[in-house]
Scaffold this motif. Structure first.
Motif, PDB file in Angstrom:
ATOM      1  N   UNK A 113     -14.314 -68.335  12.749  1.00  0.00           N
ATOM      2  CA  UNK A 113     -13.224 -68.676  11.845  1.00  0.00           C
ATOM      3  C   UNK A 113     -13.225 -70.109  11.346  1.00  0.00           C
ATOM      4  N   UNK A 114     -14.256 -70.894  11.672  1.00  0.00           N
ATOM      5  CA  UNK A 114     -14.333 -72.284  11.230  1.00  0.00           C
ATOM      6  C   UNK A 114     -15.689 -72.575  10.595  1.00  0.00           C
ATOM      7  N   UNK A 115     -15.674 -73.446   9.607  1.00  0.00           N
ATOM      8  CA  UNK A 115     -16.913 -73.915   9.003  1.00  0.00           C
ATOM      9  C   UNK A 115     -17.415 -75.104   9.801  1.00  0.00           C
ATOM     10  N   UNK A 116     -18.670 -75.052  10.207  1.00  0.00           N
ATOM     11  CA  UNK A 116     -19.348 -76.150  10.898  1.00  0.00           C
ATOM     12  C   UNK A 116     -20.502 -76.591   9.996  1.00  0.00           C
ATOM     13  N   UNK A 117     -20.598 -77.878   9.778  1.00  0.00           N
ATOM     14  CA  UNK A 117     -21.575 -78.401   8.825  1.00  0.00           C
ATOM     15  C   UNK A 117     -22.740 -79.073   9.552  1.00  0.00           C
ATOM     16  N   UNK A 118     -23.939 -78.549   9.335  1.00  0.00           N
ATOM     17  CA  UNK A 118     -25.141 -79.208   9.840  1.00  0.00           C
ATOM     18  C   UNK A 118     -25.445 -80.439   8.982  1.00  0.00           C
ATOM     19  N   UNK A 119     -25.134 -80.324   7.698  1.00  0.00           N
ATOM     20  CA  UNK A 119     -25.325 -81.439   6.782  1.00  0.00           C
ATOM     21  C   UNK A 119     -24.158 -81.489   5.813  1.00  0.00           C
ATOM     22  N   UNK A 120     -23.575 -82.653   5.716  1.00  0.00           N
ATOM     23  CA  UNK A 120     -22.540 -82.933   4.718  1.00  0.00           C
ATOM     24  C   UNK A 120     -22.768 -84.391   4.343  1.00  0.00           C
ATOM     25  N   UNK A 122     -23.170 -87.419   1.504  1.00  0.00           N
ATOM     26  CA  UNK A 122     -22.901 -87.972   0.187  1.00  0.00           C
ATOM     27  C   UNK A 122     -23.949 -88.997  -0.148  1.00  0.00           C
ATOM     28  N   UNK A 123     -24.422 -88.976  -1.379  1.00  0.00           N
ATOM     29  CA  UNK A 123     -25.447 -89.922  -1.793  1.00  0.00           C
ATOM     30  C   UNK A 123     -25.091 -90.486  -3.156  1.00  0.00           C
ATOM     31  N   UNK A 124     -25.201 -91.788  -3.282  1.00  0.00           N
ATOM     32  CA  UNK A 124     -24.933 -92.441  -4.566  1.00  0.00           C
ATOM     33  C   UNK A 124     -26.249 -92.660  -5.292  1.00  0.00           C
ATOM     34  N   UNK A 125     -26.198 -92.602  -6.611  1.00  0.00           N
ATOM     35  CA  UNK A 125     -27.412 -92.769  -7.407  1.00  0.00           C
ATOM     36  C   UNK A 125     -27.806 -94.226  -7.578  1.00  0.00           C
ATOM     37  N   UNK A 126     -26.904 -95.142  -7.200  1.00  0.00           N
ATOM     38  CA  UNK A 126     -27.239 -96.559  -7.142  1.00  0.00           C
ATOM     39  C   UNK A 126     -27.240 -97.249  -8.483  1.00  0.00           C
ATOM     40  N   UNK A 127     -27.784 -98.426  -8.563  1.00  0.00           N
ATOM     41  CA  UNK A 127     -28.399 -99.155  -7.459  1.00  0.00           C
ATOM     42  C   UNK A 127     -27.339 -99.835  -6.595  1.00  0.00           C
ATOM     43  N   UNK A 128     -27.529 -99.990  -5.337  1.00  0.00           N
ATOM     44  CA  UNK A 128     -28.584 -99.403  -4.528  1.00  0.00           C
ATOM     45  C   UNK A 128     -28.269 -97.949  -4.225  1.00  0.00           C
ATOM     46  N   UNK A 129     -29.299 -97.172  -4.031  1.00  0.00           N
ATOM     47  CA  UNK A 129     -29.140 -95.757  -3.690  1.00  0.00           C
ATOM     48  C   UNK A 129     -28.833 -95.681  -2.202  1.00  0.00           C
ATOM     49  N   UNK A 130     -27.640 -95.159  -1.876  1.00  0.00           N
ATOM     50  CA  UNK A 130     -27.211 -95.106  -0.485  1.00  0.00           C
ATOM     51  C   UNK A 130     -26.809 -93.690  -0.115  1.00  0.00           C
ATOM     52  N   UNK A 131     -26.872 -93.396   1.184  1.00  0.00           N
ATOM     53  CA  UNK A 131     -26.564 -92.073   1.701  1.00  0.00           C
ATOM     54  C   UNK A 131     -25.570 -92.217   2.846  1.00  0.00           C
ATOM     55  N   UNK A 132     -24.546 -91.331   2.863  1.00  0.00           N
ATOM     56  CA  UNK A 132     -23.484 -91.401   3.865  1.00  0.00           C
ATOM     57  C   UNK A 132     -23.276 -90.036   4.501  1.00  0.00           C
ATOM     58  N   UNK A 133     -23.138 -90.027   5.826  1.00  0.00           N
ATOM     59  CA  UNK A 133     -22.821 -88.801   6.546  1.00  0.00           C
ATOM     60  C   UNK A 133     -21.312 -88.601   6.460  1.00  0.00           C
ATOM     61  N   UNK A 134     -20.868 -87.490   5.873  1.00  0.00           N
ATOM     62  CA  UNK A 134     -19.445 -87.230   5.678  1.00  0.00           C
ATOM     63  C   UNK A 134     -18.885 -86.254   6.709  1.00  0.00           C
ATOM     64  N   UNK A 135     -19.679 -85.924   7.736  1.00  0.00           N
ATOM     65  CA  UNK A 135     -19.208 -84.993   8.731  1.00  0.00           C
ATOM     66  C   UNK A 135     -18.207 -85.668   9.662  1.00  0.00           C
ATOM     67  N   UNK A 136     -17.317 -84.872  10.231  1.00  0.00           N
ATOM     68  CA  UNK A 136     -16.370 -85.369  11.222  1.00  0.00           C
ATOM     69  C   UNK A 136     -16.900 -85.063  12.613  1.00  0.00           C
ATOM     70  N   UNK A 137     -16.177 -85.476  13.644  1.00  0.00           N
ATOM     71  CA  UNK A 137     -16.608 -85.232  15.034  1.00  0.00           C
ATOM     72  C   UNK A 137     -16.678 -83.739  15.345  1.00  0.00           C
ATOM     73  N   UNK A 138     -15.861 -82.923  14.699  1.00  0.00           N
ATOM     74  CA  UNK A 138     -15.842 -81.484  14.930  1.00  0.00           C
ATOM     75  C   UNK A 138     -17.145 -80.836  14.455  1.00  0.00           C
ATOM     76  N   UNK A 139     -17.757 -81.384  13.432  1.00  0.00           N
ATOM     77  CA  UNK A 139     -18.953 -80.799  12.835  1.00  0.00           C
ATOM     78  C   UNK A 139     -20.207 -81.028  13.671  1.00  0.00           C
ATOM     79  N   UNK A 140     -20.242 -82.062  14.468  1.00  0.00           N
ATOM     80  CA  UNK A 140     -21.458 -82.421  15.228  1.00  0.00           C
ATOM     81  C   UNK A 140     -21.723 -81.446  16.336  1.00  0.00           C
TER      82      UNK A 140
END
Length: 140
Positions: A113-120, A122-140
């Motif tokens: 009954x819950x969604x668990x995310x292996x990958x969530x 966010x990535x910005x196109x930059x510059x600079x091009x950066x990537x962020x993990x948007x998962x919460x503690x429940x998802x890990x």
């Protein structure tokens, strides 16, 4: 009465009619195919993983700093969401804000009954091009 018989336009220009008929059929087939693809892809927007991904991206300070506020989708998401007892989600959302553009990469499973995310991510196109993990503690 000396009226000459003249063939109808269709009989005189049968090759042109054949080409026009083929072109109309191709345009209709393309329109139906693109419409079906748009409908399938836009149906991802009505799912819980899509709403969750957009909420997390819009609420993340790093994404807001990079893209600005408000953050919205700039195109239909690409991917799929299966909503069953053991559902799966794998899609990409293209983002746009006042300061730039980016993406969210979502991969998750629906368990108990819950969604668990292996990958969530966010990535910005930059510059600079950066990537962020948007998962919460429940998802890990």
């Amino acid at each position: 009465m000396n009226a000459q018989y003249r063939k109808p336009w269709v009989q005189r220009h049968w090759l042109l009619m054949l080409v026009l008929s083929f072109a109309v059929m191709m345009v209709l087939s393309l329109a139906i195919g693109l419409g079906a693809m748009y409908f399938m892809m836009s149906s991802v927007k009505n799912t819980a993983p899509y709403r969750e991904a957009m909420a997390r991206a819009s609420g993340d300070e790093r994404m807001i700093r990079a893209l600005g506020k408000p953050i919205g989708a700039r195109w239909i998401p690409l991917g799929m969401v299966e909503q069953r007892e053991q559902g799966r989600a794998a899609f990409l959302v293209f983002l746009q804000g006042p300061r730039g553009t980016g993406t969210i990469d979502v991969q998750g499973v629906f368990v108990d009954g819950l969604w668990r995310y292996q990958r969530l991510r966010g990535e910005t196109d930059g510059p600079p091009r950066e990537s962020y993990d948007l998962r919460s503690d429940v998802d890990h």
